[in-house]
Design a protein around this motif. Structure first.
Motif, PDB file in Angstrom:
ATOM      1  N   GLU A   8    -118.763 -38.097  28.056  1.00 13.77           N
ATOM      2  CA  GLU A   8    -119.139 -37.602  29.716  1.00 13.77           C
ATOM      3  C   GLU A   8    -120.709 -37.433  30.143  1.00 13.77           C
ATOM      4  OE1 GLU A   8    -117.111 -34.891  33.146  1.00 13.77           O
ATOM      5  OE2 GLU A   8    -116.734 -34.709  30.996  1.00 13.77           O
ATOM      6  N   ASP A   9    -121.580 -37.248  29.013  1.00 13.74           N
ATOM      7  CA  ASP A   9    -122.976 -37.115  29.470  1.00 13.74           C
ATOM      8  C   ASP A   9    -123.390 -38.376  29.714  1.00 13.74           C
ATOM      9  OD1 ASP A   9    -123.066 -34.372  29.374  1.00 13.74           O
ATOM     10  OD2 ASP A   9    -123.486 -34.234  27.267  1.00 13.74           O
ATOM     11  N   LEU A  10    -122.939 -39.373  28.812  1.00 12.23           N
ATOM     12  CA  LEU A  10    -123.467 -40.832  29.039  1.00 12.23           C
ATOM     13  C   LEU A  10    -123.202 -41.466  30.058  1.00 12.23           C
ATOM     14  CD1 LEU A  10    -124.945 -43.330  27.984  1.00 12.23           C
ATOM     15  CD2 LEU A  10    -123.004 -43.736  26.602  1.00 12.23           C
ATOM     16  N   LEU A  11    -121.771 -41.126  30.594  1.00 14.86           N
ATOM     17  CA  LEU A  11    -121.099 -41.791  31.767  1.00 14.86           C
ATOM     18  C   LEU A  11    -122.293 -41.382  32.942  1.00 14.86           C
ATOM     19  CD1 LEU A  11    -119.226 -43.698  32.790  1.00 14.86           C
ATOM     20  CD2 LEU A  11    -117.527 -41.544  33.190  1.00 14.86           C
ATOM     21  N   HIS A  12    -122.506 -39.902  33.007  1.00 14.06           N
ATOM     22  CA  HIS A  12    -123.134 -39.459  34.113  1.00 14.06           C
ATOM     23  C   HIS A  12    -124.320 -39.888  34.291  1.00 14.06           C
ATOM     24  CE1 HIS A  12    -120.716 -35.372  34.059  1.00 14.06           C
ATOM     25  NE2 HIS A  12    -120.176 -36.312  34.594  1.00 14.06           N
ATOM     26  N   GLU A  13    -125.113 -40.302  33.091  1.00 10.39           N
ATOM     27  CA  GLU A  13    -126.228 -40.862  32.948  1.00 10.39           C
ATOM     28  C   GLU A  13    -126.387 -42.540  33.449  1.00 10.39           C
ATOM     29  OE1 GLU A  13    -129.780 -42.194  29.627  1.00 10.39           O
ATOM     30  OE2 GLU A  13    -128.168 -40.929  29.083  1.00 10.39           O
ATOM     31  N   LEU A  14    -125.242 -43.062  33.299  1.00 10.53           N
ATOM     32  CA  LEU A  14    -124.979 -44.396  33.736  1.00 10.53           C
ATOM     33  C   LEU A  14    -124.995 -44.127  35.133  1.00 10.53           C
ATOM     34  CD1 LEU A  14    -122.739 -45.933  31.000  1.00 10.53           C
ATOM     35  CD2 LEU A  14    -125.038 -46.595  31.466  1.00 10.53           C
ATOM     36  N   ALA A  15    -124.164 -43.453  35.844  1.00 11.07           N
ATOM     37  CA  ALA A  15    -123.913 -43.214  37.484  1.00 11.07           C
ATOM     38  C   ALA A  15    -125.286 -42.907  37.979  1.00 11.07           C
ATOM     39  CB  ALA A  15    -122.787 -42.193  37.546  1.00 11.07           C
ATOM     40  N   ALA A  16    -126.073 -42.092  37.244  1.00 10.57           N
ATOM     41  CA  ALA A  16    -127.197 -41.811  37.781  1.00 10.57           C
ATOM     42  C   ALA A  16    -127.997 -43.060  38.045  1.00 10.57           C
ATOM     43  CB  ALA A  16    -128.189 -40.868  37.087  1.00 10.57           C
ATOM     44  N   LEU A  17    -128.216 -44.007  36.825  1.00 10.80           N
ATOM     45  CA  LEU A  17    -129.017 -44.982  36.809  1.00 10.80           C
ATOM     46  C   LEU A  17    -128.441 -46.027  38.017  1.00 10.80           C
ATOM     47  CD1 LEU A  17    -129.526 -45.866  33.218  1.00 10.80           C
ATOM     48  CD2 LEU A  17    -131.220 -45.155  34.885  1.00 10.80           C
ATOM     49  N   PHE A  18    -127.027 -46.150  38.126  1.00  8.40           N
ATOM     50  CA  PHE A  18    -126.526 -47.179  39.061  1.00  8.40           C
ATOM     51  C   PHE A  18    -126.926 -46.799  40.594  1.00  8.40           C
ATOM     52  CE2 PHE A  18    -122.933 -48.424  41.592  1.00  8.40           C
ATOM     53  CZ  PHE A  18    -123.135 -49.999  41.464  1.00  8.40           C
ATOM     54  N   LEU A  19    -127.007 -45.371  40.706  1.00  9.60           N
ATOM     55  CA  LEU A  19    -127.206 -44.959  42.260  1.00  9.60           C
ATOM     56  C   LEU A  19    -128.528 -45.456  42.557  1.00  9.60           C
ATOM     57  CD1 LEU A  19    -125.743 -41.241  42.250  1.00  9.60           C
ATOM     58  CD2 LEU A  19    -125.130 -43.415  43.595  1.00  9.60           C
ATOM     59  N   GLN A  20    -129.650 -45.658  41.490  1.00  9.27           N
ATOM     60  CA  GLN A  20    -130.801 -46.087  41.816  1.00  9.27           C
ATOM     61  C   GLN A  20    -130.851 -47.599  41.863  1.00  9.27           C
ATOM     62  OE1 GLN A  20    -133.387 -44.398  38.480  1.00  9.27           O
ATOM     63  NE2 GLN A  20    -133.037 -42.409  39.141  1.00  9.27           N
ATOM     64  N   ASP A  21    -130.253 -48.401  40.845  1.00  9.55           N
ATOM     65  CA  ASP A  21    -130.050 -49.718  40.887  1.00  9.55           C
ATOM     66  C   ASP A  21    -129.293 -50.422  41.723  1.00  9.55           C
ATOM     67  OD1 ASP A  21    -132.380 -49.114  38.739  1.00  9.55           O
ATOM     68  OD2 ASP A  21    -130.959 -49.598  37.078  1.00  9.55           O
ATOM     69  N   GLY A  22    -128.270 -49.948  41.795  1.00 12.40           N
ATOM     70  CA  GLY A  22    -127.130 -50.602  42.856  1.00 12.40           C
ATOM     71  C   GLY A  22    -127.698 -51.064  44.039  1.00 12.40           C
ATOM     72  N   PRO A  23    -128.366 -50.144  44.812  1.00 17.33           N
ATOM     73  CA  PRO A  23    -128.944 -50.927  46.157  1.00 17.33           C
ATOM     74  C   PRO A  23    -129.644 -52.040  45.967  1.00 17.33           C
ATOM     75  CG  PRO A  23    -128.849 -48.437  46.232  1.00 17.33           C
ATOM     76  CD  PRO A  23    -128.638 -48.835  44.700  1.00 17.33           C
ATOM     77  N   GLN A  24    -130.337 -52.212  44.736  1.00 15.91           N
ATOM     78  CA  GLN A  24    -131.455 -53.187  44.680  1.00 15.91           C
ATOM     79  C   GLN A  24    -130.908 -54.399  44.423  1.00 15.91           C
ATOM     80  OE1 GLN A  24    -134.794 -53.851  44.995  1.00 15.91           O
ATOM     81  NE2 GLN A  24    -134.465 -55.903  44.503  1.00 15.91           N
ATOM     82  N   LEU A  25    -129.503 -54.337  43.502  1.00 20.13           N
ATOM     83  CA  LEU A  25    -128.824 -55.315  43.191  1.00 20.13           C
ATOM     84  C   LEU A  25    -128.247 -56.014  44.411  1.00 20.13           C
ATOM     85  CD1 LEU A  25    -126.893 -54.062  39.931  1.00 20.13           C
ATOM     86  CD2 LEU A  25    -128.584 -56.097  39.950  1.00 20.13           C
ATOM     87  N   TRP A  26    -127.744 -55.073  45.059  1.00 26.12           N
ATOM     88  CA  TRP A  26    -126.970 -55.673  46.608  1.00 26.12           C
ATOM     89  C   TRP A  26    -127.877 -56.163  47.281  1.00 26.12           C
ATOM     90  CZ3 TRP A  26    -122.717 -56.940  48.539  1.00 26.12           C
ATOM     91  CH2 TRP A  26    -122.647 -56.961  49.748  1.00 26.12           C
ATOM     92  N   ARG A  27    -129.194 -55.804  47.457  1.00 25.98           N
ATOM     93  CA  ARG A  27    -130.102 -56.512  48.153  1.00 25.98           C
ATOM     94  C   ARG A  27    -130.480 -57.915  47.947  1.00 25.98           C
ATOM     95  NH1 ARG A  27    -132.334 -51.165  48.531  1.00 25.98           N
ATOM     96  NH2 ARG A  27    -133.615 -51.582  46.757  1.00 25.98           N
ATOM     97  N   GLU A  28    -130.324 -57.967  46.415  1.00 29.84           N
ATOM     98  CA  GLU A  28    -130.704 -59.544  45.812  1.00 29.84           C
ATOM     99  C   GLU A  28    -129.377 -60.349  46.317  1.00 29.84           C
ATOM    100  OE1 GLU A  28    -131.823 -62.294  43.245  1.00 29.84           O
ATOM    101  OE2 GLU A  28    -132.843 -60.727  44.110  1.00 29.84           O
ATOM    102  N   LEU A  76    -127.690 -60.018  49.018  1.00 35.61           N
ATOM    103  CA  LEU A  76    -127.948 -60.488  50.546  1.00 35.61           C
ATOM    104  C   LEU A  76    -128.808 -61.639  50.574  1.00 35.61           C
ATOM    105  CD1 LEU A  76    -127.484 -57.114  52.033  1.00 35.61           C
ATOM    106  CD2 LEU A  76    -125.758 -58.775  52.042  1.00 35.61           C
ATOM    107  N   ALA A  77    -129.963 -61.399  50.010  1.00 33.04           N
ATOM    108  CA  ALA A  77    -131.309 -62.214  49.810  1.00 33.04           C
ATOM    109  C   ALA A  77    -130.971 -63.551  49.480  1.00 33.04           C
ATOM    110  CB  ALA A  77    -132.354 -61.590  49.010  1.00 33.04           C
ATOM    111  N   ALA A  78    -129.897 -63.731  48.460  1.00 33.68           N
ATOM    112  CA  ALA A  78    -129.610 -64.869  47.930  1.00 33.68           C
ATOM    113  C   ALA A  78    -128.687 -65.572  48.874  1.00 33.68           C
ATOM    114  CB  ALA A  78    -129.055 -64.808  46.569  1.00 33.68           C
ATOM    115  N   ARG A  79    -127.973 -64.745  49.457  1.00 35.92           N
ATOM    116  CA  ARG A  79    -126.978 -65.540  50.279  1.00 35.92           C
ATOM    117  C   ARG A  79    -127.604 -65.967  51.492  1.00 35.92           C
ATOM    118  NH1 ARG A  79    -121.502 -64.213  50.401  1.00 35.92           N
ATOM    119  NH2 ARG A  79    -120.711 -64.614  47.885  1.00 35.92           N
TER     120      ARG A  79
END
Length: 737
Positions: free
Chosen positions: A655-675, A677-680
């Protein structure tokens, strides 16, 4: 030639028989003080080597040189008299040299005149108009063809400019094009000479040449009247053919609509009847009706497709579908025919076969039905087998080999290629045993080619035939479970006031994955059919009988998807869709709209998509095709935001690793989404696909099936909303930890 004549005259005058004696005589002239005369003779000899007496500027230069020599000679005689050199022999020599110079001058003048006349005669013999102008635009040389085309005399042209011989418009265009030519550009212009009957079409070409230190513009006309007439005739023929083709296309579209509309009701309602309690005989009779209706629709589709292929306007779809279900449906349609002939119809689908793919299920189904139908027709006894095999598979796409083999009469080797020709059959006689239009295999071959495959055949007379083709299909990224039909349920249909309420089924609670569907349809039979199909799939339909009613309901209530008939009274489906999309610009949620139309001509799909529709269904619409069209939206509605339990299982309960992955996605997810939108926005589909693939790869870690399903549909608004739900759930999980 002129040089040798000049050399001969000078040698004769000086009494020199070769170059050595000539050099000696010239030296003697210099010795007695006739240096200028000797130099003038040398200059004339040199000029003879390089002069072009055909050009007037050079002739004037030579005349100037001769005048200079005469002046110098006069000065020499005066000087000789002053020094007492005016002896008798000296005077005779001077007279002889003066006579020589006069002969040379006359000779040069005669040669220049001769060459000018020769040049003009040559120009006049040329079949094209030619002209020569100076930088100021004055005409210096031209031939009779130029006089003919300009309809001017020599006196009217010589020394004048274009303004004197042409209209102001022509003169202005000529000045503009001449300026470009003087700048070094190769200039050609197409002109029409209206003074002739019929008018003459010409191309005027220009280029700059140099001679004698001066620049001139050389131009000529090329008569293209015949080519222009042929081109105009070709254009008229093309326009006439296009008009006829449009008329034919419109006729086929109307025929398609008129046939598909009632056939949609026949096929759909017989399908529903077949699922009710029937006696064996009734089931067989209704099944025959349905099979015959589907055969008729297959013929109509074949004729339409052949017309579109011939016009180069056949559309190949790229939509998600259940591959296994599509094949089973095609086999089911043909099973009754096989049973009537006592044939076994086999279907071999290996477990490794991917289920959810993107491609053109309608065309694949059509090819399979054609091939199965042919196999059944030419197989008196035995079996027909449909087999699929996975030939290649990777993250993006797979290649599927489709094979239809039979134990029929086979095809002679010399007829194997003939069968793919339009309207051709192995037996073309009027007494042939097997009928048909001879279009089926032609259409199949061309459809397969358009799907980036190739239809192959191997056969042996009396041993049967094998038809196979391999086509690439893309993965959708959806799990197989997402396309399973939802449990049957219905709340009854909410109806617009302008539609009479059909018989409603017993009300049930909405099941997971049940969609709120707005059905826009004006035909009573198709209304009843579509409502029954939607209820059978467990969805909650609302019926609108016109485009106006559909627009009103779509903007007042929330729906998961809209099924929009294209041809409706008052306001058609395309116009209604445009109004809905304009209403959404105010910040409203994007509503998926799927077109339903009985038209199936080239360009219909594009017109629907351009109007803002998300997908396209051609009638007749059956349960399987409707299920496939709605499956991505079912997956969205049924899938959870997060499947935390499944995510923990993937990480062996860490569960600790999953929490760590969740925190990383909260930081990186918006950037992936902007990528994404920019490509489209940049129109870079490959980059957008890679960005979406990366985003889905992270979402899988958390079991975010709703967001994954939205990414497969391609609805960016729905995907963004699903991502926001994922972020909210992840933040809540981290806060609870």
């Amino acid at each position: 030639m002129q040089y040798f004549r000049l050399l001969k005259l000078i040698r004769r005058a000086l009494g020199a028989v070769n170059e050595e004696e000539m050099a000696h005589r010239l030296a003697s002239l210099r010795a007695i003080g006739e240096t200028a005369l000797a130099n003038g003779l040398v200059a004339l000899l040199q000029e003879g080597e390089r002069a072009d007496p055909g050009l007037e500027p050079r002739l004037r230069e030579v005349e100037a040189e001769l005048a200079l020599v005469r002046a110098e000679n006069l000065l020499l005689h005066q000087e000789a008299a002053r020094h007492g050199l005016g002896t008798r022999s000296g005077r005779e020599e001077a007279r002889r040299l003066a006579s020589l110079l006069q002969d040379l001058q006359l000779n040069r003048e005669d040669d220049a005149l001769h060459n000018q006349q020769l040049t003009e005669q040559i120009l006049d013999q040329l079949p094209i108009p030619i002209f020569l102008k100076d930088r100021a635009g004055h005409y210096l040389r031209f031939n009779k063809r130029f006089e003919e085309y300009t309809q001017r005399t020599r006196e009217e042209i010589l020394g004048r400019t274009i303004e004197h011989i042409a209209s102001p418009r022509w003169a202005e265009a000529t000045r503009r094009e001449d300026a470009l030519a003087w700048q070094g550009q190769a200039v050609q212009s197409e002109r029409r000479l209206m003074g002739f009957d019929p008018p003459r079409d010409v191309i005027v070409s220009r280029s700059v040449i140099s001679s004698g230190g001066s620049e001139y513009m050389l131009g000529y006309f090329t008569d293209i009247s015949e080519q222009r007439a042929a081109r105009d005739a070709m254009q008229r023929a093309v326009e006439s053919a296009e008009t006829a083709n449009r008329a034919k296309s419109e006729f086929l579209a109307n025929m398609s609509h008129e046939i598909r509309t009632p056939m949609n009701g026949i096929i759909g309602m017989t399908e529903l009847v077949l699922e009710s309690d029937l006696t064996p005989q009734q089931r067989a009779d209704i099944g025959l009706v349905k099979a015959s209706a589907e055969a008729l629709m297959n013929i109509v589709d074949g004729i339409l497709d052949f017309s579109k292929v011939e016009a180069g306007k056949l559309d190949i779809e790229d939509v998600p579908f259940d591959l296994r279900q599509m094949v089973e449906d095609a086999v089911r349609v043909m099973a009754l025919r096989a049973n009537q002939k006592g044939l076994e119809l086999r279907c071999v689908l290996p477990p490794s076969l991917p289920r959810n793919v993107r491609g053109d299920p309608g065309r694949l189904r059509q090819v399979l039905i054609n091939l199965i139908g042919n196999a059944i027709k030419f197989t008196p006894a035995g079996y027909v087998e449909v087999a699929l095999a996975l030939e290649r598979d990777d993250d993006q796409q797979c290649e599927i080999c489709f094979t239809v083999l039979d134990t029929g009469i086979g095809i002679p080797e010399d007829k194997l290629q003939l069968i793919f020709e339009p309207f051709a059959q192995v037996d073309g006689s009027t007494t042939r045993q097997f009928g048909g239009t001879g279009l089926g295999l032609t259409i199949c071959s061309r459809l397969v080619i358009l799907m980036q495959g190739e239809l192959r055949v191997s056969s042996e007379p009396g041993q049967g035939s094998r038809f196979s083709f391999t086509v690439p299909l893309r993965h959708t990224g959806l799990a197989a479970v997402a396309l399973r039909p939802a449990a049957t349920a219905a709340d009854g249909a909410m109806l617009a006031q302008d539609v009479e309420q059909p018989e409603a089924g017993e009300a049930h609670a909405a099941s997971p994955g049940s969609l709120r569907v707005l059905l826009a349809e004006d035909n009573p039979v198709n209304q009843r059919l579509a409502l029954r199909l939607l209820e059978k799939l467990g969805h909650r339909p609302t019926l609108a009988g016109t485009g106006v009613a559909a627009l009103e309901l779509a903007t007042r209530h929330e729906f998961d998807v809209v099924l929009m008939d294209v041809q409706m009274p008052v306001l058609d489906g395309l116009a209604a869709t445009r109004h809905i999309r304009e209403w959404e610009h105010g910040g409203k949620r994007h509503v998926p709209i799927i077109a339903m139309t009985a038209r199936a001509m080239a360009g219909d799909r594009e017109r629907c998509l351009e109007a803002g529709m998300d997908d396209y269904l051609s009638k007749p619409i059956d349960l399987a095709r409707l299920r496939h069209a709605l499956a991505p939206y079912v997956a969205q509605a049924a899938a959870p935001v997060l499947d935390w339990h499944a995510a923990l299982l993937r990480l062996d309960g860490d569960e600790d690793l999953l929490h760590e992955l969740a925190a990383l996605f909260l930081q990186d997810g918006p950037q992936l989404w902007r990528e994404v939108l920019a490509a489209r926005e940049a129109g870079d589909d490959d980059r957008a696909s890679r960005a979406l693939h990366s985003l889905k790869g992270v979402l899988v870690n958390f079991g975010a099936q709703r967001a994954i399903a939205a990414s497969g549909v391609g609805d960016l608004d729905a995907l963004e909303a699903a991502l926001q739900d994922v972020y909210s759930e992840l933040k809540a999980v981290i806060e609870r930890a």
